[in-house]
Design a protein around this motif. Structure first.
Motif, PDB file in Angstrom:
ATOM      1  N   GLN A 199     -91.980 -56.528   7.292  1.00  0.00           N
ATOM      2  CA  GLN A 199     -92.572 -57.668   7.989  1.00  0.00           C
ATOM      3  C   GLN A 199     -92.354 -57.588   9.491  1.00  0.00           C
ATOM      4  OE1 GLN A 199     -90.611 -60.997   6.220  1.00  0.00           O
ATOM      5  NE2 GLN A 199     -91.873 -60.986   4.378  1.00  0.00           N
ATOM      6  N   GLU A 200     -91.179 -57.124   9.874  1.00  0.00           N
ATOM      7  CA  GLU A 200     -90.795 -57.160  11.280  1.00  0.00           C
ATOM      8  C   GLU A 200     -91.238 -55.933  12.073  1.00  0.00           C
ATOM      9  OE1 GLU A 200     -86.602 -57.681  10.919  1.00  0.00           O
ATOM     10  OE2 GLU A 200     -86.790 -59.726  10.154  1.00  0.00           O
ATOM     11  N   ASN A 201     -91.754 -54.912  11.418  1.00  0.00           N
ATOM     12  CA  ASN A 201     -92.100 -53.676  12.109  1.00  0.00           C
ATOM     13  C   ASN A 201     -93.499 -53.200  11.728  1.00  0.00           C
ATOM     14  OD1 ASN A 201     -89.459 -52.948  13.434  1.00  0.00           O
ATOM     15  ND2 ASN A 201     -88.798 -53.194  11.322  1.00  0.00           N
ATOM     16  N   THR A 202     -94.108 -52.502  12.668  1.00  0.00           N
ATOM     17  CA  THR A 202     -95.413 -51.890  12.409  1.00  0.00           C
ATOM     18  C   THR A 202     -95.195 -50.427  12.058  1.00  0.00           C
ATOM     19  OG1 THR A 202     -95.705 -51.205  14.708  1.00  0.00           O
ATOM     20  CG2 THR A 202     -96.503 -53.418  14.107  1.00  0.00           C
ATOM     21  N   LEU A 203     -96.245 -49.750  11.642  1.00  0.00           N
ATOM     22  CA  LEU A 203     -96.165 -48.331  11.343  1.00  0.00           C
ATOM     23  C   LEU A 203     -95.741 -47.562  12.599  1.00  0.00           C
ATOM     24  CD1 LEU A 203     -96.576 -45.963   9.429  1.00  0.00           C
ATOM     25  CD2 LEU A 203     -98.996 -45.970  10.038  1.00  0.00           C
ATOM     26  N   GLU A 204     -96.266 -47.979  13.749  1.00  0.00           N
ATOM     27  CA  GLU A 204     -95.904 -47.320  15.015  1.00  0.00           C
ATOM     28  C   GLU A 204     -94.409 -47.461  15.293  1.00  0.00           C
ATOM     29  OE1 GLU A 204     -98.560 -49.574  14.850  1.00  0.00           O
ATOM     30  OE2 GLU A 204     -99.977 -47.922  14.635  1.00  0.00           O
ATOM     31  N   ASP A 205     -93.853 -48.653  14.992  1.00  0.00           N
ATOM     32  CA  ASP A 205     -92.411 -48.858  15.183  1.00  0.00           C
ATOM     33  C   ASP A 205     -91.603 -47.893  14.316  1.00  0.00           C
ATOM     34  OD1 ASP A 205     -92.910 -50.956  16.937  1.00  0.00           O
ATOM     35  OD2 ASP A 205     -92.682 -52.503  15.389  1.00  0.00           O
ATOM     36  N   PHE A 206     -92.002 -47.755  13.048  1.00  0.00           N
ATOM     37  CA  PHE A 206     -91.296 -46.845  12.141  1.00  0.00           C
ATOM     38  C   PHE A 206     -91.400 -45.389  12.632  1.00  0.00           C
ATOM     39  CE2 PHE A 206     -91.936 -50.242   8.858  1.00  0.00           C
ATOM     40  CZ  PHE A 206     -90.589 -50.478   8.623  1.00  0.00           C
ATOM     41  N   LEU A 207     -92.579 -45.012  13.107  1.00  0.00           N
ATOM     42  CA  LEU A 207     -92.754 -43.640  13.606  1.00  0.00           C
ATOM     43  C   LEU A 207     -91.886 -43.392  14.838  1.00  0.00           C
ATOM     44  CD1 LEU A 207     -96.615 -43.205  13.113  1.00  0.00           C
ATOM     45  CD2 LEU A 207     -94.763 -42.198  11.766  1.00  0.00           C
ATOM     46  N   LYS A 208     -91.752 -44.383  15.716  1.00  0.00           N
ATOM     47  CA  LYS A 208     -90.890 -44.241  16.893  1.00  0.00           C
ATOM     48  C   LYS A 208     -89.425 -44.096  16.478  1.00  0.00           C
ATOM     49  CE  LYS A 208     -93.813 -46.841  20.084  1.00  0.00           C
ATOM     50  NZ  LYS A 208     -93.975 -48.096  20.834  1.00  0.00           N
ATOM     51  N   ILE A 209     -89.010 -44.860  15.481  1.00  0.00           N
ATOM     52  CA  ILE A 209     -87.634 -44.762  14.996  1.00  0.00           C
ATOM     53  C   ILE A 209     -87.384 -43.368  14.423  1.00  0.00           C
ATOM     54  CG2 ILE A 209     -86.028 -45.604  13.213  1.00  0.00           C
ATOM     55  CD1 ILE A 209     -87.360 -48.394  13.601  1.00  0.00           C
ATOM     56  N   ILE A 210     -88.327 -42.882  13.617  1.00  0.00           N
ATOM     57  CA  ILE A 210     -88.186 -41.547  13.018  1.00  0.00           C
ATOM     58  C   ILE A 210     -88.128 -40.481  14.111  1.00  0.00           C
ATOM     59  CG2 ILE A 210     -89.393 -39.807  11.615  1.00  0.00           C
ATOM     60  CD1 ILE A 210     -90.415 -42.217   9.906  1.00  0.00           C
ATOM     61  N   GLN A 211     -89.028 -40.588  15.085  1.00  0.00           N
ATOM     62  CA  GLN A 211     -89.055 -39.612  16.183  1.00  0.00           C
ATOM     63  C   GLN A 211     -87.731 -39.631  16.939  1.00  0.00           C
ATOM     64  OE1 GLN A 211     -92.146 -40.273  19.062  1.00  0.00           O
ATOM     65  NE2 GLN A 211     -91.634 -38.461  20.250  1.00  0.00           N
ATOM     66  N   TYR A 212     -87.201 -40.818  17.216  1.00  0.00           N
ATOM     67  CA  TYR A 212     -85.934 -40.958  17.927  1.00  0.00           C
ATOM     68  C   TYR A 212     -84.796 -40.273  17.149  1.00  0.00           C
ATOM     69  CZ  TYR A 212     -81.678 -43.157  19.700  1.00  0.00           C
ATOM     70  OH  TYR A 212     -80.428 -43.366  20.191  1.00  0.00           O
ATOM     71  N   ILE A 213     -84.740 -40.532  15.844  1.00  0.00           N
ATOM     72  CA  ILE A 213     -83.674 -39.944  15.021  1.00  0.00           C
ATOM     73  C   ILE A 213     -83.807 -38.430  14.969  1.00  0.00           C
ATOM     74  CG2 ILE A 213     -82.775 -39.785  12.656  1.00  0.00           C
ATOM     75  CD1 ILE A 213     -83.479 -42.803  12.390  1.00  0.00           C
ATOM     76  N   GLN A 214     -85.048 -37.931  14.800  1.00  0.00           N
ATOM     77  CA  GLN A 214     -85.273 -36.479  14.755  1.00  0.00           C
ATOM     78  C   GLN A 214     -84.858 -35.825  16.066  1.00  0.00           C
ATOM     79  OE1 GLN A 214     -89.443 -36.364  13.677  1.00  0.00           O
ATOM     80  NE2 GLN A 214     -88.955 -35.915  11.523  1.00  0.00           N
TER      81      GLN A 214
END
Length: 160
Positions: free
Chosen positions: A140-155
C-alpha cells in the motif's frame, strides 16, 4: 435442579412449540423490544458483537474476513462480489513466507489480510488474495518504482 430440567421430554417439546408459536405471533413486538434494549444498553451490544466475532474467528476465519471486507466495501463504495469459497487463508504469507496467525484483539504483522492486486477493480473474484498484514502495508505504501529503487540500492551496496 431447575424447573425446566425436571420436566419430561414430552412436556419440554410442548413448551418449545408454545414458545415458538408465541415468537412467531409476536415477532414484530419482540424485535422492537430487543432493538430498544440494545439502544439502551450499548455495552451489552458491544460485548455480544465481540463474542460473536471471536467465535466466528475460531470457527471460520474465511467467513470473518469476508464479513469484514464486505462491510468495508459497502462503506467505501467499492465493488464486491466475493464468496466464502473465494477466500482461503494459507499457512504462510505467499510474499514474505511468514506464518499467518490471528492476533488477539488487534492486527499484527503476521495477521491474514485480504489484498486487492489491482485496487481499482475492487473486491472481485480473481483480484483478491490473502497475504500478511505486513506485506499488504508494504504494498500500500510503495509503488513498483519504489521497490525497484530499494532493490537497486541494495544491489549496489552488496556489490561494493
Amino acid at each position: 435442579m431447575s424447573r425446566y430440567a425436571s420436566l419430561s421430554e414430552e412436556q419440554k417439546e410442548k413448551n418449545r412449540k408454545r414458545c415458538s408459536l408465541y415468537s412467531k405471533k409476536h415477532r414484530k413486538r419482540l424485535n422492537e423490544l430487543a432493538r430498544k434494549y440494545r439502544a439502551d444498553h450499548p455495552e451489552v451490544e458491544r460485548d455480544a458483537k465481540k463474542r460473536a466475532r471471536k467465535k466466528l474467528k475460531e470457527k471460520s476465519p474465511e467467513k470473518l474476513i469476508l464479513f469484514e471486507v464486505r462491510k468495508r466495501a459497502r462503506a467505501r463504495g467499492i465493488r464486491f462480489n466475493l464468496e466464502e469459497s473465494d477466500i482461503r487463508v494459507p499457512k504462510l504469507c505467499p510474499i514474505l513466507g511468514i506464518e499467518l496467525s490471528f492476533g488477539v484483539g488487534r492486527v499484527h504483522d503476521a495477521s491474514p489480510s485480504l489484498d486487492r492486486v489491482i485496487p481499482s477493480l475492487g473486491y472481485v473474484k480473481g483480484n483478491c488474495f490473502i497475504i500478511s498484514a505486513k506485506a499488504n502495508r508494504m504494498k500500500q505504501e510503495n509503488t513498483l518504482e519504489d521497490f525497484l529503487k530499494i532493490i537497486q540500492y541494495i544491489q549496489e551496496r552488496l556489490a561494493q
